[in-house]
Structures are given as C-alpha cells and as structure tokens.
Design an enzyme around this catalytic site. Sequence first.
Site, PDB file in Angstrom:
ATOM      1  N   ASP A  83     -34.880 -16.619 -47.329  1.00  0.00           N
ATOM      2  CA  ASP A  83     -34.461 -18.001 -47.582  1.00  0.00           C
ATOM      3  C   ASP A  83     -34.748 -18.405 -49.034  1.00  0.00           C
ATOM      4  O   ASP A  83     -33.969 -19.136 -49.652  1.00  0.00           O
ATOM      5  CB  ASP A  83     -35.189 -18.947 -46.622  1.00  0.00           C
ATOM      6  CG  ASP A  83     -34.954 -18.572 -45.168  1.00  0.00           C
ATOM      7  OD1 ASP A  83     -33.824 -18.164 -44.847  1.00  0.00           O
ATOM      8  OD2 ASP A  83     -35.901 -18.666 -44.370  1.00  0.00           O
ATOM      9  N   HIS A  85     -37.326 -20.175 -40.027  1.00  0.00           N
ATOM     10  CA  HIS A  85     -36.372 -19.180 -40.532  1.00  0.00           C
ATOM     11  C   HIS A  85     -35.115 -19.136 -39.656  1.00  0.00           C
ATOM     12  O   HIS A  85     -34.676 -18.076 -39.227  1.00  0.00           O
ATOM     13  CB  HIS A  85     -37.049 -17.802 -40.584  1.00  0.00           C
ATOM     14  CG  HIS A  85     -36.169 -16.717 -41.137  1.00  0.00           C
ATOM     15  ND1 HIS A  85     -35.613 -16.776 -42.395  1.00  0.00           N
ATOM     16  CD2 HIS A  85     -35.757 -15.543 -40.603  1.00  0.00           C
ATOM     17  CE1 HIS A  85     -34.896 -15.685 -42.601  1.00  0.00           C
ATOM     18  NE2 HIS A  85     -34.957 -14.923 -41.529  1.00  0.00           N
TER      19      HIS A  85
END
Length: 336
Positions: A155, A184
Amino acid sequence: MVKVAVLGAAGGIGQPLSLLLKLNSNITELSLFDVVNVPGVGADLSHINSDASTKTFLPSSKEDKTALLGALKGADLVVIPAGVPRKPGMTRDDLFNINASIIKSLAEGIAESSPKAFVLVISNPVNSTVPIVAETLKQKGVYDPARLFGVTTLDIVRANTFIAQLHPGDSKPSDFNVNVVGGHSGETIVPLYSIGSSASFYNKLSEEQKKELIHRVQFGGDEVVQAKNGAGSATLSMAYAGYRLAESILKSFTSKEEVVENTYLNLDASIKGAAEAKKLVGGLEFFSLPVKLGKNGIEEVKYEILTKVSADEEKLLAVAKEQLAKNIEKGVAFGK
C-alpha cells in the site's frame, strides 16, 4: 548466520520473493517450502552465484508435517505468501475460508519448529490472517507480538508511485515514503498524504483528484487483477513489498540508524507506544502503523502520526476502523 524460510515459495509471489531474498547478502540460508513444484524453484535459484545456500522442502502427502517442520527448523525469519490468489470479482474476504486454514496450519508449524522467528504474513486477507497467527501462537505458548508482522508495504509502494505519476517531471516515486495506516484491504487502507514530503504535492490536487488518488491506493489490487484478465493478482509488486519489509528487518539487526517501516501489528501493551496507539484507534487490537525495528522485532509504535491527520483523513479512518473491527473479530474467532 541468518536463515529465512519462505512458505509458499513456488507461487506467484513466492518465486520472485525468493529470488530477491537469494540476492540479499545478509542471508546465509534460504529454506523454501511449498506443496507443489518447489524442488524446481530451488534448483533454479541454486544456480545463482550469491552466497545464500538453498534448500527445498516438499511434503509427500497432505498428512506429512515433516517437510514443513524441516523447512522451519532454526529459521530466524519466516515469510508467508502461501495461499490462493485473488481472481476477478473476488475480494480479500472471499479468500478467507480457503486461506485461513492454510495459515493456521503453517502457524502451528512455526510454533513447533521456529517459535522465536520473526513472522511476516503476506497471505490475504491480512486483516484477518495476522490475528489467526497470533491466536495460534498464543495457544502454543510461544507468542511474542513484537515478532509478528502483517505485510502492508504494498500500500505504501502504491501510494508513493501513484502520487508521483500525478506530478510527472516534478517528482519520482522514490521521493516519497507515504505512511499508510489501518489495514490491508479496500477502505481499511488509509494513505496519509497530508503528512510529510507528499503534503505539498497532494495539496496541489483538486478535490476530485484527491478522491481518485485515495481510491486508487485502496483498490490498486483490482487494477492488476483486471489487467491480468483472470491469470492472477499482484505478485511481482507484492513480492517487492514483502522483500522491502524483510530487508528492513534484517538491516535493523545491525544498523546504527533508526529503521522505521509500516506494518500491521498487534497493539499489545508490551510494545512501547502500543497502548497509546490502541486508544487512538478506538481499542482495536490490530492496526497498521509506522514502527521502529530492532534486533528483537518491533521496538516502538510511532503512534504520534495519528494526531496529525487531516479532517478528511479522520473520516477515512472512521470507515477503516469500523471495517477492521469485523475483520479482526473474524480472524480471532477462527484462530480460537
């Protein structure tokens, strides 16, 4: 002497991840485990003239536990990309029922064969699989929250790349190190563009561009799934992200400089700053935040970043917390 074990080494993430680890000069032994095809992967990697030795472990049957225990014996660091990848239309939560069982059995092997290892969980859905590993290690009496890491680095990698793409000529991806907190998957991913070197670039964007950028970071995995047209999900970028965290952990063993990375961790009171972080995230047991790394794992949670977020990021965090609570509960229940 550093031994690293990769569980799921023959998969789409496992192969490029194992290649990157084979090239790391700090690693002396690379132990590769999978339920299919791993001898070929090991033979291929063993021809590379880096110093890490390569050994492979393939179970003879579903009931055979000796291969897993052998792969893990004496490991200092374990990276887990094992599991089924996402297919078009699948969310990370769709993967839960399949990957949860796989993760639990691997965690049981870690508890028995390498209880003091640093454990990096890549297998999705990370928001739930990390709590599964934690609960399993607790049951076996070997749990150390400072040594368990959920890999959310992809990310950050995406957040850095995507904002640079909006400012061609003025910046490049390596100029940024955006903190991405929360979890996530989807809306649990919260990039904090308003803080640090990205702020001035982010503030130049229109409100619509900001929304599109945030959405792209949150759902960047869908881009890859669609582009691969059913042939897989993010494997190469995920392998790089997993390697980046592993590399930072290995670096922290000997570095005189402070090594900080973001990871999805258990906000256990035994870790410095975790109790303060837990209060700021509404009592959630797991959350991704920047942490200081050291020879014993997570030495400190850099929770102060949560006090600097913008009003818009506060709204994103509110959504993330609500979803994360459900993901964590699901993982803990399965682990128990």
